[in-house]
Design a protein around this motif. Structure first.
Motif, PDB file in Angstrom:
ATOM      1  N   VAL A  47      -9.541  49.444  -0.424  1.00  0.00           N
ATOM      2  CA  VAL A  47     -10.235  50.571  -1.052  1.00  0.00           C
ATOM      3  C   VAL A  47     -11.577  50.711  -0.349  1.00  0.00           C
ATOM      4  CG1 VAL A  47     -11.250  51.483  -3.181  1.00  0.00           C
ATOM      5  CG2 VAL A  47      -9.091  50.213  -3.274  1.00  0.00           C
ATOM      6  N   SER A  55     -15.299  57.298  -3.210  1.00  0.00           N
ATOM      7  CA  SER A  55     -14.175  56.735  -2.464  1.00  0.00           C
ATOM      8  C   SER A  55     -13.864  57.619  -1.257  1.00  0.00           C
ATOM      9  CB  SER A  55     -12.943  56.609  -3.362  1.00  0.00           C
ATOM     10  OG  SER A  55     -12.540  57.883  -3.848  1.00  0.00           O
ATOM     11  N   THR A  84     -12.073  50.471  -7.817  1.00  0.00           N
ATOM     12  CA  THR A  84     -10.678  50.280  -7.407  1.00  0.00           C
ATOM     13  C   THR A  84      -9.732  50.597  -8.558  1.00  0.00           C
ATOM     14  OG1 THR A  84     -10.460  47.901  -7.972  1.00  0.00           O
ATOM     15  CG2 THR A  84     -11.429  48.452  -5.841  1.00  0.00           C
ATOM     16  N   VAL A 144      -9.550  54.467  -8.807  1.00  0.00           N
ATOM     17  CA  VAL A 144      -8.730  55.193  -7.829  1.00  0.00           C
ATOM     18  C   VAL A 144      -7.278  54.735  -7.865  1.00  0.00           C
ATOM     19  CG1 VAL A 144     -10.679  55.649  -6.299  1.00  0.00           C
ATOM     20  CG2 VAL A 144      -9.296  53.585  -5.951  1.00  0.00           C
ATOM     21  N   CYS A 181      -5.960  51.623  -7.788  1.00  0.00           N
ATOM     22  CA  CYS A 181      -5.573  50.448  -7.002  1.00  0.00           C
ATOM     23  C   CYS A 181      -6.389  49.262  -7.510  1.00  0.00           C
ATOM     24  CB  CYS A 181      -5.814  50.695  -5.516  1.00  0.00           C
ATOM     25  SG  CYS A 181      -5.127  49.428  -4.440  1.00  0.00           S
ATOM     26  N   SER A 208      -1.802  54.571  -2.781  1.00  0.00           N
ATOM     27  CA  SER A 208      -2.886  54.873  -1.843  1.00  0.00           C
ATOM     28  C   SER A 208      -4.099  55.364  -2.630  1.00  0.00           C
ATOM     29  CB  SER A 208      -2.421  55.955  -0.868  1.00  0.00           C
ATOM     30  OG  SER A 208      -3.428  56.224   0.063  1.00  0.00           O
ATOM     31  N   PRO A 209      -5.265  54.713  -2.449  1.00  0.00           N
ATOM     32  CA  PRO A 209      -6.451  55.121  -3.218  1.00  0.00           C
ATOM     33  C   PRO A 209      -6.801  56.584  -2.994  1.00  0.00           C
ATOM     34  CG  PRO A 209      -6.828  53.059  -2.073  1.00  0.00           C
ATOM     35  CD  PRO A 209      -5.540  53.597  -1.543  1.00  0.00           C
ATOM     36  N   LYS A 210      -7.207  57.243  -4.053  1.00  0.00           N
ATOM     37  CA  LYS A 210      -7.516  58.671  -3.971  1.00  0.00           C
ATOM     38  C   LYS A 210      -8.953  58.879  -3.492  1.00  0.00           C
ATOM     39  CE  LYS A 210      -8.102  61.029  -7.764  1.00  0.00           C
ATOM     40  NZ  LYS A 210      -7.849  61.698  -9.043  1.00  0.00           N
TER      41      LYS A 210
END
Length: 374
Positions: free
Chosen positions: A234, A252, A303, A306, A308, A328-330
Motif C-alpha cells: 500500500v 493513497s 491500509t 483502501v 488491504c 488492489s488498494p484503491k
C-alpha cells in the motif's frame, strides 16, 4: 513450557500483544493504528493487549480498543528484561502473537524470538541481520548493493564537521538525523549544531548527516514472507506534516517505480515481517530511498481504508494461510489525523503507575462487527 499443540489455529481468536501505543498527536507510534485495523477486521473476536513503555502512553487507556494494557521495561534494559516481563504477562493473558511496532525494540524482540516461540508466542519480525542491513548508517551500502538511489549520508561524531563541511564537499541545506528517529533540515552551521546536540541527547550516537534532496515524499508499507516476496503493498503520498515531519494527512497512490523499489528490497534481503519504505521523488525526477523502517508505519490504518488490511494479513501469514489474490488498494483515498481526549479515572492511572497493568471492562468486538469492514 507451552507446547505447539496448545497453539490456536484460527487467527480470529488470538490474543495479540501490540507495542508502540504512544499515540501522541505530533509523532504517534503505530501501535494504536495496528490495533484499530485488527479490532475492525471482519470476524476478529480475539483479545488485544496494549504494551507501553511510559505510564502516559495514551493507548494504554483506550478501553474501546484494548482488553488489557501493561507496562514493559524500556528496550535499553535489554533482551532479558523484556523476556521476563512478557513471560509474566503471558502467564495471565496467554499471548498467541506479539506485533512489535517500534524501531528501538525490534532487535530485542528478534533476539528473543526463539524463546517466545518455545512458549507458543509467535511473531513475524526481521532477523538481526536484516535489521543491521537496513539500519540508517548502513543504508548507503545496501543501496549500492541493490542498485538503488539514495542521498549521500555520513556518520558524524565531531560537531566541528559543520564548520568545515563545505571544504569537504557538503553544502547546506543538510538533513541531521538520529539513528532511530528524528530528522531536521538545517540551513547553517549554527542550526546544524543545535540539531546535532538535540538528537544526540535524545537518541545517542552516531548522528547522521544526509544531503538534502528537493522533492516530495512517498511511502510504501507491506509484509515480507521471508522468501523474497512482498505481500499487499500500500502506497501513499504525504499531504500535510506535523512539526516533527510526520504525516498529518496523506493520500493513497499507485507508483510503479516505488512498488518496484519495495520488491527489490524484499527480494534483496528476504525480508520477513512488516516494513515501511520511505522514498523521495526528487525534483530531478529520480526516486531516492530515504529510510527502511522495520515495522508498520503510524499511517497503517489507511491500509484498512483502501481494502488491504495489512495487520490482518500479517496474522493470516503467521497462521500459515499464505494469502494470495489480495485486493488492489484503491488510489485517491485520504486520511487526516485528529486529536481527541481519553477519559480515565485516577484509580486506573494509579493502577498503571503502581502495578503496570490495567484491565478494560466490556466486550470490544460485537458492536464493531456490525459495521462493514475488511
Amino acid at each position: 513450557m507451552k507446547h505447539l499443540s496448545c497453539i490456536k489455529p484460527d487467527w480470529r481468536n488470538w490474543t495479540v500483544g501490540i507495542t508502540g501505543v504512544n499515540a501522541r498527536p505530533d509523532n504517534p507510534g503505530p501501535g494504536l493504528a495496528v490495533a484499530r485495523c485488527l479490532r475492525e477486521s471482519v470476524g476478529f473476536s480475539g483479545r488485544l493487549i496494549g504494551l507501553g513503555y511510559e505510564v502516559l502512553d495514551p493507548g494504554l487507556y483506550n478501553a474501546a480498543i484494548f482488553d488489557a494494557s501493561y507496562l514493559l521495561p524500556y528496550p535499553s534494559v535489554g533482551s532479558e528484561g523484556q523476556w521476563e516481563r512478557l513471560v509474566e504477562i503471558h502467564a495471565t493473558e496467554r499471548l498467541d502473537v506479539i506485533i512489535p511496532c517500534l524501531d528501538a525494540e525490534l532487535s530485542t524482540f528478534a533476539h528473543n524470538e526463539a524463546q517466545f516461540a518455545s512458549q507458543g508466542i509467535r511473531m513475524l519480525v526481521p532477523t538481526l541481520g536484516q535489521l543491521r542491513a537496513r539500519a540508517k548508517d548502513n543504508l548507503g551500502e545496501l543501496c549500492r548493493r541493490l542498485d538503488l538511489d539514495t542521498p549521500e549520508t555520513l556518520k558524524v561524531s565531531d560537531i566541528g564537521f559543520f564548520d568545515r563541511c563545505r571544504e569537504e564537499g557538503w553544502s547546506f541545506p543538510l538533513v541531521v538525523k538520529g539513528i532511530y528517529y528524528d530528522a531536521t533540515v538545517v540551513e547553517s552551521p549554527d542550526e546544524a549544531k543545535s540539531a546535532f546536540h538535540h538528537i544526540a541527547a535524545q537518541w545517542g550516537y552516531p548522528v547522521l548527516v544526509q544531503q538534502f534532496v528537493g522533492g516530495y515524499e512517498v511511502n510504501l508499507t507491506a509484509v515480507g514472507d521471508g522468501k523474497g516476496n512482498m505481500l499487499g503493498p500500500v502506497m501513499m503520498r504525504k499531504r500535510a506534516l506535523t512539526n516533527k515531519g510526520k504525516a498529518w494527512a496523506g493520500i493513497s497512490i499507485r507508483d510503479d517505480e516505488l512498488e518496484r523499489m519495495g520488491r527489490i528490497i524484499m527480494e534483496g534481503l528476504n525480508w520477513q515481517g512488516p516494513l515501511e519504505v520511505e522514498a523521495l521523488r526528487g525534483d530531478d525526477g529520480r526516486l531516492y530511498l530515504i529510510e527502511i523502517n522495520p515495522r508498520f508505519p503510524a499511517w497503517v490504518y489507511l491500509t484498512k481504508g483502501v481494502g488491504c488490511n495489512l495487520p490482518q494479513l500479517l496474522l493470516r501469514q503467521i497462521a500459515g494461510e499464505h494469502p494470495t489474490g489480495l485486493p488492489s488498494p484503491k488510489p485517491g483515498t485520504l486520511f487526516i489525523r485528529y486529536a481527541e481526549e481519553l477519559i480515565t479515572s485516577l484509580e486506573q492511572f494509579q493502577a498503571m503507575m503502581v502495578d503496570g497493568v490495567l484491565i478494560a471492562p466490556g466486550e470490544k468486538n460485537a458492536p464493531r462487527n456490525l459495521i462493514g469492514r475488511s
